[in-house]
Design a protein around this motif. Structure first.
Motif, PDB file in Angstrom:
ATOM      1  N   PRO A 270      26.798  40.059  42.254  1.00 12.93           N
ATOM      2  CA  PRO A 270      26.887  41.334  41.913  1.00 12.93           C
ATOM      3  C   PRO A 270      25.354  42.149  42.705  1.00 12.93           C
ATOM      4  O   PRO A 270      25.306  43.073  43.243  1.00 12.93           O
ATOM      5  N   THR A 297      31.017  49.354  41.910  1.00 13.29           N
ATOM      6  CA  THR A 297      30.962  48.721  40.393  1.00 13.29           C
ATOM      7  C   THR A 297      32.227  47.751  40.428  1.00 13.29           C
ATOM      8  O   THR A 297      31.901  46.677  39.907  1.00 13.29           O
ATOM      9  N   MET A 300      31.191  44.569  42.268  1.00  8.51           N
ATOM     10  CA  MET A 300      30.011  43.581  41.530  1.00  8.51           C
ATOM     11  C   MET A 300      30.704  43.087  40.338  1.00  8.51           C
ATOM     12  O   MET A 300      30.565  41.734  40.094  1.00  8.51           O
TER      13      MET A 300
END
Length: 317
Positions: A270, A297, A300
């Motif tokens: 991430p 997002t 990650m």
């Protein structure tokens, strides 16, 4: 304090304070006062000081002064504050009586008189009182070593239980094992001094011609030697349990370090994604995409989840 005992039919009897010390078969001095030292000097007995008794040289612990044999040993007991301590005890065997000098309180000196008549040595003379008292001392040391064995059994149960002990329990176990090791060493030293005193006492037994006393003496020496071997065994157990506890501490530290390492690995993918999309370049691909934040997002979270599943599959967690 001065305790004087005389021979009676059932064994030894504590004499009243005002009694004539010449009638005493055993005189026990605890932290003797100057007046008590002078009273013994009137009987021809020179009371050694604590400094004399604490001398390391054998010649100052085991010697003959005229017709008096002086034998000094080191025994466990309680000090003035009722705390466990180790200190010297002197046995003065005169032609008429046994005199003991001590500056702490070994338990056998409080219990022996009550059943002196039932001891294997008896109490018909000062040498038999000495042998009976030493027999009580050896039995007390055996009890103390047995207590150490029970304490080690308890620590062994804790060390090898399932689930294994953690943190504060291991630290507490190491402290307990350290105390037990120190106790075993002191009991071992006490047995050594008692055995040496018995050997010195036995040098003149052949001249006295008391076969029963010689047999009792041999039995006591064998007991001291057997307890010394047992003390060595307990010392080996202490070392083994100490190694086990150190091993458990190392395993716990390794597990903790492994968890932190894996957690760091979980955040690496991430972090890589965030680092790429956090670059301040005007022509970064996807920077104008309206769903760029959501895509980053998901990347990650997905990379972190994938790393976690990999660690679980490899059993690193």
């Amino acid at each position: 304090m001065l305790y004087a005992y005389r021979l009676v039919t059932s064994g030894l009897e504590l004499m009243p304070i005002e009694s004539d010390l010449k009638e005493a078969l055993w005189i026990d001095l605890l932290n003797p006062l100057q007046t008590q030292v002078e009273a013994l000097a009137a009987l021809g007995v020179t009371v050694p000081t604590l400094a004399d008794m604490e001398e390391i040289e054998v010649s100052n612990r085991l010697y003959r002064e005229g017709d008096t044999e002086v034998l000094t040993v080191v025994l466990p007991g309680l000090n003035k504050m009722k705390e466990p301590s180790f200190g010297p005890v002197a046995f003065l065997i005169t032609p008429e009586r046994l005199v003991t000098v001590r500056y702490h309180t070994p338990r056998p000196f409080e219990t022996f008189a009550a059943h002196a008549g039932q001891s294997s040595a008896g109490c018909s003379g000062r040498r038999r009182v000495f042998l009976g008292l030493v027999e009580e001392i050896v039995a007390r040391l055996a009890d103390l070593l047995e207590g150490v064995g029970k304490a080690l059994d308890a620590q062994s149960h804790i060390a090898f239980r399932d689930p294994p002990p953690r943190g504060d329990e291991l630290a507490s176990a190491l402290r307990i094992l350290g105390r037990q090791s120190e106790q075993v060493a002191k009991y071992r030293h006490a047995l050594l001094t008692v055995e040496r005193a018995l050997s010195s006492f036995g040098l003149g037994l052949d001249e006295r011609g008391d076969k029963a006393q010689r047999e009792i003496l041999k039995a006591l020496v064998r007991d001291c030697q057997a307890l010394a071997v047992h003390g060595d065994f307990l010392s080996a157990r202490v070392s083994q349990l100490t190694d086990v506890n150190f091993g458990l501490i190392n395993l716990e530290q390794s597990n903790t370090s492994r968890i932190f390492s894996v957690v760091a690995v979980l955040f690496m993918p991430p972090t890589l994604v965030a680092s790429v999309y956090g670059m301040n370049f005007p022509n970064l691909p996807g920077i104008e995409n309206p769903y760029g934040y959501h895509i980053a997002t998901v990347l990650m979270l997905g990379s972190g989840l994938g790393t976690y599943l990999l660690c679980k599959w490899k059993k690193w967690l």
